[in-house]
Motif scaffolding. Sequence first.
Motif, short mmCIF file in Angstrom:
data_model
loop_
_atom_site.label_atom_id
_atom_site.label_comp_id
_atom_site.label_asym_id
_atom_site.label_seq_id
_atom_site.Cartn_x
_atom_site.Cartn_y
_atom_site.Cartn_z
N PRO A 106 5.10 -23.42 -48.14
CA PRO A 106 4.26 -22.21 -48.16
C PRO A 106 2.84 -22.47 -47.65
O PRO A 106 2.28 -23.56 -47.81
CB PRO A 106 4.25 -21.82 -49.64
CG PRO A 106 4.53 -23.10 -50.37
CD PRO A 106 5.44 -23.88 -49.49
N VAL A 107 2.28 -21.44 -47.01
CA VAL A 107 0.88 -21.44 -46.59
C VAL A 107 0.29 -20.08 -46.95
O VAL A 107 1.03 -19.14 -47.27
CB VAL A 107 0.72 -21.70 -45.08
CG1 VAL A 107 1.24 -23.08 -44.70
CG2 VAL A 107 1.41 -20.62 -44.26
N ALA A 141 8.12 -14.32 -41.91
CA ALA A 141 7.04 -14.78 -42.78
C ALA A 141 6.95 -13.80 -43.95
O ALA A 141 6.52 -12.65 -43.77
CB ALA A 141 5.72 -14.84 -42.03
N VAL A 142 7.38 -14.23 -45.13
CA VAL A 142 7.57 -13.32 -46.26
C VAL A 142 6.88 -13.88 -47.50
O VAL A 142 7.00 -15.07 -47.81
CB VAL A 142 9.08 -13.13 -46.55
CG1 VAL A 142 9.29 -12.14 -47.68
CG2 VAL A 142 9.82 -12.68 -45.29
N CYS A 143 6.20 -13.01 -48.22
CA CYS A 143 5.56 -13.43 -49.47
C CYS A 143 6.63 -13.61 -50.56
O CYS A 143 7.41 -12.68 -50.81
CB CYS A 143 4.54 -12.39 -49.93
SG CYS A 143 3.05 -12.32 -48.90
N VAL A 182 12.13 -19.40 -41.88
CA VAL A 182 11.63 -18.64 -43.01
C VAL A 182 10.31 -19.28 -43.42
O VAL A 182 10.27 -20.46 -43.78
CB VAL A 182 12.61 -18.64 -44.19
CG1 VAL A 182 11.98 -17.96 -45.42
CG2 VAL A 182 13.91 -17.95 -43.82
N SER A 183 9.23 -18.51 -43.33
CA SER A 183 7.90 -19.01 -43.65
C SER A 183 7.38 -18.32 -44.91
O SER A 183 6.94 -17.17 -44.85
CB SER A 183 6.93 -18.74 -42.48
OG SER A 183 7.36 -19.35 -41.30
N PRO A 184 7.46 -18.98 -46.06
CA PRO A 184 6.87 -18.38 -47.27
C PRO A 184 5.34 -18.33 -47.12
O PRO A 184 4.71 -19.34 -46.78
CB PRO A 184 7.28 -19.35 -48.39
CG PRO A 184 8.38 -20.19 -47.79
CD PRO A 184 8.08 -20.28 -46.33
#
Length: 241
Positions: free
Chosen positions: A144-145, A79-81, A104-106
């Motif tokens: 994205p969340v 989970a990456v900004c 991959v969780s933006p």
Amino acid sequence: MEIFYANEINGGLALLDADESAHCVRVLRHRVGDEVTVVDGIGNMYRCRLSDDSPKGAAAEILETVPGWGGHSYSLNMAVCPTKNNDRFEWFVEKATELGVDVVSPVIGERSERKVFKAERSRKIALSAMKQSLKAKLPLVEEPVSVRDFILGHSGDSGVKMICYCFEGETLRRSIKDVLEGLPSDSAVTVLIGPEGDFSPEEARLAVGHGFVPVHLGPSRLRTETAAVTAVTACYLRFME
């Protein structure tokens, strides 16, 4: 080794979409009867013989199925900004796919410079990197969340969850190597990486309150994408057989 991707397996045939068909037939000049290697994005590799060489919709007869090809024992959600420069985030997606990542969780933090993220280009980069690195499983690149919604949405997850955050001495942090060391090889791992300005104190407290272990990646100050790839590499080296 040439790898083609088929998201449709039907009746003993691997069906290539228009892009993959054009690459196979027009660029690489494969013809009916040629043996080709196809992956399905869910972990299977197929040794095939081309049975239809249409550049708009090629098909290949499956001769052999190899499950779990190029896979890894663990499950990893990064989970990456997203970075202000989107190329840097796409570089992370490429390298993480090569090493081994499942999701991959933006995530958009309170201090994120990029508040809008379009996932489609990163999905294409992940597809290319999957084939290049001889893997058969395509990482899921999510929509994205917010950081808050991600934390709350994964509150009850099993496995180990980590947050990379400075904490400025207020919270004891362990090294990511130390946290990974005692885990079994089939562990589920989630790592939360913040923006260049780091998580807000409120986001960090929320994460810790919902089971995220505070970790560090060593003494160097790393950019977001470098920190993310470092975390992926730590998992890769820890669980590599």
